[in-house]
Scaffold this motif. Structure first.
Motif, PDB file in Angstrom:
ATOM      1  N   LEU A  82       0.924  -1.270   0.071  1.00 12.97           N
ATOM      2  CA  LEU A  82      -0.364   0.167  -0.071  1.00 12.97           C
ATOM      3  C   LEU A  82       1.155   1.331  -0.079  1.00 12.97           C
ATOM      4  CD1 LEU A  82      -3.208  -0.667   2.497  1.00 12.97           C
ATOM      5  CD2 LEU A  82      -3.041  -0.804  -0.272  1.00 12.97           C
ATOM      6  N   ILE A  83       1.712   0.914   1.099  1.00 15.48           N
ATOM      7  CA  ILE A  83       2.827   2.792   0.661  1.00 15.48           C
ATOM      8  C   ILE A  83       3.625   2.946  -0.627  1.00 15.48           C
ATOM      9  CG2 ILE A  83       5.229   2.812   1.551  1.00 15.48           C
ATOM     10  CD1 ILE A  83       4.585   1.121   3.905  1.00 15.48           C
ATOM     11  N   ALA A  84       3.685   1.766  -1.018  1.00 12.90           N
ATOM     12  CA  ALA A  84       4.204   1.408  -2.774  1.00 12.90           C
ATOM     13  C   ALA A  84       3.412   2.523  -3.529  1.00 12.90           C
ATOM     14  CB  ALA A  84       4.938   0.230  -3.048  1.00 12.90           C
ATOM     15  N   PHE A  85       2.029   1.774  -3.450  1.00 11.87           N
ATOM     16  CA  PHE A  85       0.665   2.103  -4.279  1.00 11.87           C
ATOM     17  C   PHE A  85       0.653   3.733  -4.480  1.00 11.87           C
ATOM     18  CE2 PHE A  85      -3.071   3.379  -4.923  1.00 11.87           C
ATOM     19  CZ  PHE A  85      -3.572   2.592  -6.173  1.00 11.87           C
ATOM     20  N   ALA A  86       0.743   4.263  -2.524  1.00 10.84           N
ATOM     21  CA  ALA A  86       0.770   6.037  -2.614  1.00 10.84           C
ATOM     22  C   ALA A  86       1.578   6.461  -3.169  1.00 10.84           C
ATOM     23  CB  ALA A  86       0.242   5.678  -1.227  1.00 10.84           C
ATOM     24  N   ALA A  87       3.634   6.074  -2.838  1.00  8.98           N
ATOM     25  CA  ALA A  87       3.765   6.342  -3.255  1.00  8.98           C
ATOM     26  C   ALA A  87       4.410   6.240  -4.625  1.00  8.98           C
ATOM     27  CB  ALA A  87       5.484   6.238  -3.013  1.00  8.98           C
ATOM     28  N   SER A  88       4.091   5.340  -5.651  1.00 11.23           N
ATOM     29  CA  SER A  88       4.459   5.633  -6.757  1.00 11.23           C
ATOM     30  C   SER A  88       3.310   6.583  -7.918  1.00 11.23           C
ATOM     31  CB  SER A  88       4.182   4.300  -7.406  1.00 11.23           C
ATOM     32  OG  SER A  88       4.365   4.118  -9.049  1.00 11.23           O
ATOM     33  N   ILE A  89       1.619   7.024  -6.717  1.00  8.99           N
ATOM     34  CA  ILE A  89       0.878   7.675  -7.435  1.00  8.99           C
ATOM     35  C   ILE A  89       1.505   9.557  -6.935  1.00  8.99           C
ATOM     36  CG2 ILE A  89      -1.190   9.516  -6.856  1.00  8.99           C
ATOM     37  CD1 ILE A  89      -1.893   6.713  -6.244  1.00  8.99           C
ATOM     38  N   ALA A  90       2.129   8.855  -6.383  1.00  8.64           N
ATOM     39  CA  ALA A  90       2.732  10.669  -5.977  1.00  8.64           C
ATOM     40  C   ALA A  90       3.944  10.522  -7.046  1.00  8.64           C
ATOM     41  CB  ALA A  90       3.347  10.855  -4.636  1.00  8.64           C
ATOM     42  N   GLY A  91       4.522  10.219  -7.146  1.00  4.45           N
ATOM     43  CA  GLY A  91       5.974  10.169  -7.812  1.00  4.45           C
ATOM     44  C   GLY A  91       5.036  10.749  -9.335  1.00  4.45           C
ATOM     45  N   PRO A 144       8.861   3.421   0.369  1.00  2.00           N
ATOM     46  CA  PRO A 144       7.975   5.022  -0.443  1.00  2.00           C
ATOM     47  C   PRO A 144       9.332   5.792  -1.941  1.00  2.00           C
ATOM     48  CG  PRO A 144       8.828   5.410   1.926  1.00  2.00           C
ATOM     49  CD  PRO A 144       8.653   3.747   1.645  1.00  2.00           C
ATOM     50  N   LEU A 145      10.743   5.205  -1.262  1.00  2.00           N
ATOM     51  CA  LEU A 145      11.751   6.085  -1.993  1.00  2.00           C
ATOM     52  C   LEU A 145      11.235   5.159  -3.678  1.00  2.00           C
ATOM     53  CD1 LEU A 145      14.678   6.178   0.058  1.00  2.00           C
ATOM     54  CD2 LEU A 145      13.604   8.065  -1.074  1.00  2.00           C
ATOM     55  N   CYS A 146      11.473   3.660  -3.087  1.00  2.56           N
ATOM     56  CA  CYS A 146      11.603   3.116  -4.846  1.00  2.56           C
ATOM     57  C   CYS A 146      10.000   3.341  -5.359  1.00  2.56           C
ATOM     58  CB  CYS A 146      12.108   0.940  -4.297  1.00  2.56           C
ATOM     59  SG  CYS A 146      13.952   0.921  -3.889  1.00  2.56           S
ATOM     60  N   GLY A 147       9.201   3.137  -4.645  1.00  7.19           N
ATOM     61  CA  GLY A 147       7.703   3.270  -4.746  1.00  7.19           C
ATOM     62  C   GLY A 147       7.937   4.892  -5.983  1.00  7.19           C
ATOM     63  N   ALA A 148       8.071   5.418  -4.857  1.00  7.81           N
ATOM     64  CA  ALA A 148       7.543   7.309  -5.723  1.00  7.81           C
ATOM     65  C   ALA A 148       9.083   6.878  -7.205  1.00  7.81           C
ATOM     66  CB  ALA A 148       8.666   8.319  -5.025  1.00  7.81           C
ATOM     67  N   TYR A 149       9.767   6.560  -7.001  1.00 10.39           N
ATOM     68  CA  TYR A 149      11.039   6.609  -7.801  1.00 10.39           C
ATOM     69  C   TYR A 149      10.027   6.015  -9.513  1.00 10.39           C
ATOM     70  CZ  TYR A 149      13.827   4.903 -11.599  1.00 10.39           C
ATOM     71  OH  TYR A 149      14.654   4.893 -12.784  1.00 10.39           O
ATOM     72  N   ASP A 150       9.327   4.896  -9.270  1.00 10.40           N
ATOM     73  CA  ASP A 150       8.735   3.820 -10.287  1.00 10.40           C
ATOM     74  C   ASP A 150       7.702   4.646 -10.859  1.00 10.40           C
ATOM     75  OD1 ASP A 150       8.310   2.028 -11.823  1.00 10.40           O
ATOM     76  OD2 ASP A 150       7.312   0.558 -10.142  1.00 10.40           O
ATOM     77  N   GLY A 154      10.880   5.167 -13.553  1.00 11.65           N
ATOM     78  CA  GLY A 154       9.990   3.577 -13.320  1.00 11.65           C
ATOM     79  C   GLY A 154      11.039   2.731 -14.075  1.00 11.65           C
ATOM     80  N   PRO A 155      11.924   3.217 -15.006  1.00 10.40           N
ATOM     81  CA  PRO A 155      13.501   2.349 -15.451  1.00 10.40           C
ATOM     82  C   PRO A 155      14.049   1.628 -14.088  1.00 10.40           C
ATOM     83  CG  PRO A 155      13.024   3.978 -17.105  1.00 10.40           C
ATOM     84  CD  PRO A 155      12.162   4.435 -15.629  1.00 10.40           C
ATOM     85  N   GLY A 156      14.361   0.244 -14.069  1.00 15.81           N
ATOM     86  CA  GLY A 156      15.262  -0.052 -12.672  1.00 15.81           C
ATOM     87  C   GLY A 156      14.762  -0.097 -11.749  1.00 15.81           C
TER      88      GLY A 156
END
Length: 252
Positions: A82-91, A144-150, A154-156
């Motif tokens: 869920l944290i990765a999901f939210a962080a990815s939206i923010a990113g 959240p760092l990796c999720g936001a980057y995604d 995204g690449p990597g």
């Protein structure tokens, strides 16, 4: 209803299968699918958004396969997802306001560094090592760092998740791979949600590729669970270097 012709679709299905295999083992499937989507006529944003659609199927399949193999407890990992999901939206939403140019410039060198780490670091196998972060701190920082980057680029992203699990959580290679997949699934979903608001993904093509991804991901997860670090490490090194070289080529 499909956005491409039948022959083009067959090519994309083959790309989806191979990418699903690569992603299940070491990540980097986007190296295959995004360029082929661009070659078939998708603009860059559409290609990235469509890639997120098909990537969901592969990441989800791999996550379930590793869970069935006893390498990850998906229920325990749900809060981090869920944290990765939210962080990815923010990113993804921050793409328009953050200067991403400097990230693109240093990203190839970070990926080469990851490749060198996994190629030369002694003692990296399938056994767990010393943990530098508690699960709570890991979920509050690395995820959240990796999720936001995604979401942001995204690449990597899979390589960064892997590096975090190995170096900070102390996981063995196979366990790290298994734990990466649900988080990859969640950050893909978050980025896709954001992309769907500002882009026009090829939904039917993406879903068709996703079905092919299921087959590739199931095979990749099976091979990875049988071979462990012996196949995951070299493939991770190859995909990281390949992605770095592609990013450098794009800058020329």
């Amino acid at each position: 209803m499909l956005e491409v012709g039948f022959e083009t679709l067959l090519l994309l299905l083959a790309a989806g299968f191979v990418a699903g295999f690569m992603d299940a083992v070491a990540g980097g499937g986007g190296l295959i699918t995004v360029p082929i989507l661009l070659l078939t006529g998708a603009n860059p944003i559409t290609a990235l958004a469509t890639n997120k659609i098909q990537g969901l199927f592969g990441a989800g399949t791999a996550a379930l396969a590793y869970a069935r193999g006893g390498h990850v407890n998906l229920r325990e990992q749900a809060p981090s997802a869920l944290i990765a999901f939210a962080a990815s939206i923010a990113g993804a939403l921050l793409v328009t306001v953050l200067p991403t140019g400097w990230i693109r410039m240093i990203l190839p060198f970070l990926l080469i560094g990851i490749a060198v780490f996994f190629a030369t670091k002694k003692g990296l196998g399938d056994l767990d090592r010393h943990r530098r972060m508690t699960p709570l701190v890991f979920a509050a920082t690395m995820v959240p760092l990796c999720g936001a980057y995604d979401g942001l680029l995204g690449p990597g992203a899979g390589s960064f998740y892997m590096l975090a699990f190995v170096t900070m959580a102390g996981y063995g290679i196979l366990k790290a791979t298994a734990h990466t997949k649900l988080l990859n699934f969640a950050s893909n979903a978050g980025a896709l949600l954001a992309f769907s608001l500002v882009a026009t993904p090829w939904w039917f093509t993406g879903i068709a590729m996703g079905i092919a991804q299921i087959g590739g991901a199931a095979l990749g997860a099976k091979v990875a669970q049988n071979k462990g670090a012996r196949i995951i490490k070299p493939l991770l090194v190859v995909t990281s270097v390949s992605l770095a070289l592609k990013l450098l080529w794009d800058m020329i």
